[in-house]
Design a protein around this motif. Structure first.
Motif, PDB file in Angstrom:
ATOM      1  N   LEU A 318       9.109  -1.607  10.760  1.00 18.11           N
ATOM      2  CA  LEU A 318       8.068  -1.803   9.742  1.00 18.11           C
ATOM      3  C   LEU A 318       6.680  -1.606  10.334  1.00 18.11           C
ATOM      4  O   LEU A 318       5.817  -0.971   9.722  1.00 18.11           O
ATOM      5  N   ALA A 319       6.459  -2.141  11.526  1.00 15.84           N
ATOM      6  CA  ALA A 319       5.140  -2.006  12.159  1.00 15.84           C
ATOM      7  C   ALA A 319       4.825  -0.543  12.446  1.00 15.84           C
ATOM      8  O   ALA A 319       3.701  -0.072  12.205  1.00 15.84           O
ATOM      9  N   GLY A 320       5.812   0.211  12.950  1.00 10.77           N
ATOM     10  CA  GLY A 320       5.579   1.619  13.244  1.00 10.77           C
ATOM     11  C   GLY A 320       5.321   2.439  11.992  1.00 10.77           C
ATOM     12  O   GLY A 320       4.419   3.283  11.968  1.00 10.77           O
ATOM     13  N   LEU A 321       6.096   2.200  10.944  1.00  7.65           N
ATOM     14  CA  LEU A 321       5.932   2.958   9.704  1.00  7.65           C
ATOM     15  C   LEU A 321       4.577   2.686   9.055  1.00  7.65           C
ATOM     16  O   LEU A 321       3.862   3.626   8.663  1.00  7.65           O
ATOM     17  N   LEU A 322       4.206   1.426   8.941  1.00  8.71           N
ATOM     18  CA  LEU A 322       2.926   1.087   8.315  1.00  8.71           C
ATOM     19  C   LEU A 322       1.751   1.600   9.136  1.00  8.71           C
ATOM     20  O   LEU A 322       0.766   2.101   8.581  1.00  8.71           O
ATOM     21  N   THR A 323       1.845   1.494  10.451  1.00 10.16           N
ATOM     22  CA  THR A 323       0.765   1.999  11.305  1.00 10.16           C
ATOM     23  C   THR A 323       0.613   3.504  11.138  1.00 10.16           C
ATOM     24  O   THR A 323      -0.503   4.024  11.026  1.00 10.16           O
ATOM     25  N   PHE A 324       1.744   4.217  11.116  1.00 11.90           N
ATOM     26  CA  PHE A 324       1.692   5.670  10.950  1.00 11.90           C
ATOM     27  C   PHE A 324       1.034   6.045   9.624  1.00 11.90           C
ATOM     28  O   PHE A 324       0.158   6.922   9.578  1.00 11.90           O
ATOM     29  N   LEU A 325       1.416   5.391   8.532  1.00  6.57           N
ATOM     30  CA  LEU A 325       0.872   5.727   7.214  1.00  6.57           C
ATOM     31  C   LEU A 325      -0.622   5.442   7.135  1.00  6.57           C
ATOM     32  O   LEU A 325      -1.397   6.268   6.633  1.00  6.57           O
ATOM     33  N   PHE A 326      -1.047   4.296   7.615  1.00  7.97           N
ATOM     34  CA  PHE A 326      -2.466   3.955   7.561  1.00  7.97           C
ATOM     35  C   PHE A 326      -3.303   4.915   8.408  1.00  7.97           C
ATOM     36  O   PHE A 326      -4.381   5.356   7.993  1.00  7.97           O
ATOM     37  N   CYS A 327      -2.801   5.246   9.593  1.00 12.31           N
ATOM     38  CA  CYS A 327      -3.569   6.113  10.487  1.00 12.31           C
ATOM     39  C   CYS A 327      -3.536   7.567  10.017  1.00 12.31           C
ATOM     40  O   CYS A 327      -4.504   8.310  10.241  1.00 12.31           O
ATOM     41  N   LEU A 328      -2.457   7.979   9.368  1.00 10.91           N
ATOM     42  CA  LEU A 328      -2.434   9.316   8.778  1.00 10.91           C
ATOM     43  C   LEU A 328      -3.476   9.420   7.672  1.00 10.91           C
ATOM     44  O   LEU A 328      -4.138  10.459   7.524  1.00 10.91           O
ATOM     45  N   PHE A 329      -3.638   8.363   6.895  1.00 10.28           N
ATOM     46  CA  PHE A 329      -4.673   8.340   5.867  1.00 10.28           C
ATOM     47  C   PHE A 329      -6.062   8.499   6.496  1.00 10.28           C
ATOM     48  O   PHE A 329      -6.917   9.223   5.973  1.00 10.28           O
ATOM     49  N   VAL A 330      -6.279   7.849   7.642  1.00 10.13           N
ATOM     50  CA  VAL A 330      -7.562   7.982   8.342  1.00 10.13           C
ATOM     51  C   VAL A 330      -7.781   9.433   8.764  1.00 10.13           C
ATOM     52  O   VAL A 330      -8.877   9.987   8.587  1.00 10.13           O
ATOM     53  N   ASN A 331      -6.749  10.055   9.319  1.00 13.05           N
ATOM     54  CA  ASN A 331      -6.885  11.431   9.790  1.00 13.05           C
ATOM     55  C   ASN A 331      -7.146  12.407   8.628  1.00 13.05           C
ATOM     56  O   ASN A 331      -7.951  13.336   8.757  1.00 13.05           O
ATOM     57  N   LEU A 332      -6.455  12.198   7.516  1.00 12.12           N
ATOM     58  CA  LEU A 332      -6.528  13.157   6.419  1.00 12.12           C
ATOM     59  C   LEU A 332      -7.764  12.982   5.537  1.00 12.12           C
ATOM     60  O   LEU A 332      -8.319  13.958   5.034  1.00 12.12           O
TER      61      LEU A 332
END
Length: 335
Positions: A318-332
């Motif tokens: 859960l921590a990895g998935l949520l971190t990836f989604l939030f940080c992908l939003f930052v990048n995009l």
């Protein structure tokens, strides 16, 4: 020879910047762990699962422990009656949501202050969400190791003939620096009961032993992490780093893996991440700073003293998935 000199210079600069924060974090954490009573804190925590997870995530401001000390404190909170949402929230957020880490991150990224606030905000949201998810498990004992589960069973249905042992105030007891960590709750309680009645001078000596032992352990991790950062920046071809670090997706995945492998202390990991600031996306730097303190491979042994393996896998996933989604939003959409 020039590359070796550059790597050694970068290594020393990382060490010089990070060491004061490591020392401050270990010392302050030890002071609170040995002299603060958590039972009073547990009594005022909210009973609502979501608010409890949020409150647990914010407790790091009162107990600024890194990921090397958060597991024993989270276990203590559960054994003293705190809901699992509180314990999980604290477990994931405490290494980041504390003033020492905020100060260290601000010092490292003073030219990119948004990274500081992304780190704090994402860590708080992710820890609260995961704690809330775990609160859906009404009976948490199937997720806990047998010693912790049996202790909770005695608290929920105490025997009439004898009182169940109650973990007293203070943290896990390191004792003399040559002794191993105590992970069994009953052993821990016995050790702490033998210490609480001791005079302040005795506990201060134990605090010094604790500080020296943690500095030896965490200092070694800091040296290794700084060496990895310096070597990767100097000896890995820059084209490879740029190709990996500038892609919105692969840069995040690379830093998530690096954060889990390096497992560097949260009080100094911002200086490690700073060495990648010129080659990796902002979202990937945030991913490293958020995910690393939550998923500390060197602390898995301590986590296994509380949770069963499948519960730890749930937390990691859960921590990895949520971190990836939030940080992908930052990048995009933000960077």
């Amino acid at each position: 020879m020039a590359q070796i000199n550059s790597a050694f210079t970068l290594f020393l600069s990382l060490m010089v910047e990070a060491m004061p924060f490591l020392l401050l974090g270990v010392l302050f954490s030890g002071l609170l762990q040995f002299f603060v009573d958590e039972k009073k804190l547990v009594a005022i925590l909210p009973k609502n699962p979501f608010l409890g997870a949020f409150a647990g995530s914010c407790i790091g401001f009162l107990f600024p422990v890194c990921e090397c000390g958060n597991v024993p404190v989270a276990r203590r909170l559960m054994l003293q009656g705190a809901p699992i949402s509180v314990a999980i929230g604290f477990l994931l957020a405490a290494p980041t949501i504390n003033p020492i880490v905020f100060w260290a991150t601000w010092t490292a990224f003073r030219d990119q202050p948004e990274i500081v606030f992304y780190r704090i905000g994402f860590s708080l949201v992710i820890a609260t969400m995961i704690g809330w998810v775990f609160s859906a498990q009404k009976d948490v004992r199937p997720l806990l190791q047998s010693s912790v589960a049996s202790y909770l069973s005695r608290k929920l249905d105490p025997p009439k003939s004898s009182a169940s042992p109650l973990l007293q105030a203070g943290t896990y007891f390191l004792g003399q620096s040559s002794k191993p960590l105590i992970t069994d709750p009953i052993e821990l309680q016995t050790a702490m009961e033998s210490t609480i009645s001791k005079p302040t001078s005795y506990r201060l000596r134990l605090l010094l032993d604790n500080t020296l032992q943690e500095m030896r352990e965490l200092g070694g991790v800091l040296v290794l992490g700084s060496a990895i950062a310096a070597i990767s920046q100097v000896f890995v071809p820059r084209e490879i780093i740029l190709g990996l670090g500038q892609d919105n997706v692969t840069s995040i995945l690379a830093m998530l893996i690096l954060a889990a492998v390096v497992s560097i202390c949260s009080t100094v990991d911002s200086f490690f991440a700073l060495s990648f600031a010129s080659t990796f996306t902002g979202g990937s730097l945030v991913a490293f700073l958020v995910f690393g303190p939550m998923i500390d491979l060197k602390g898995v042994g301590l986590m296994l003293s509380v949770f069963k393996a499948r519960a730890i896998l749930y937390i990691f996933g859960l921590a990895g998935l949520l971190t990836f989604l939030f940080c992908l939003f930052v990048n995009l959409y933000i960077s």
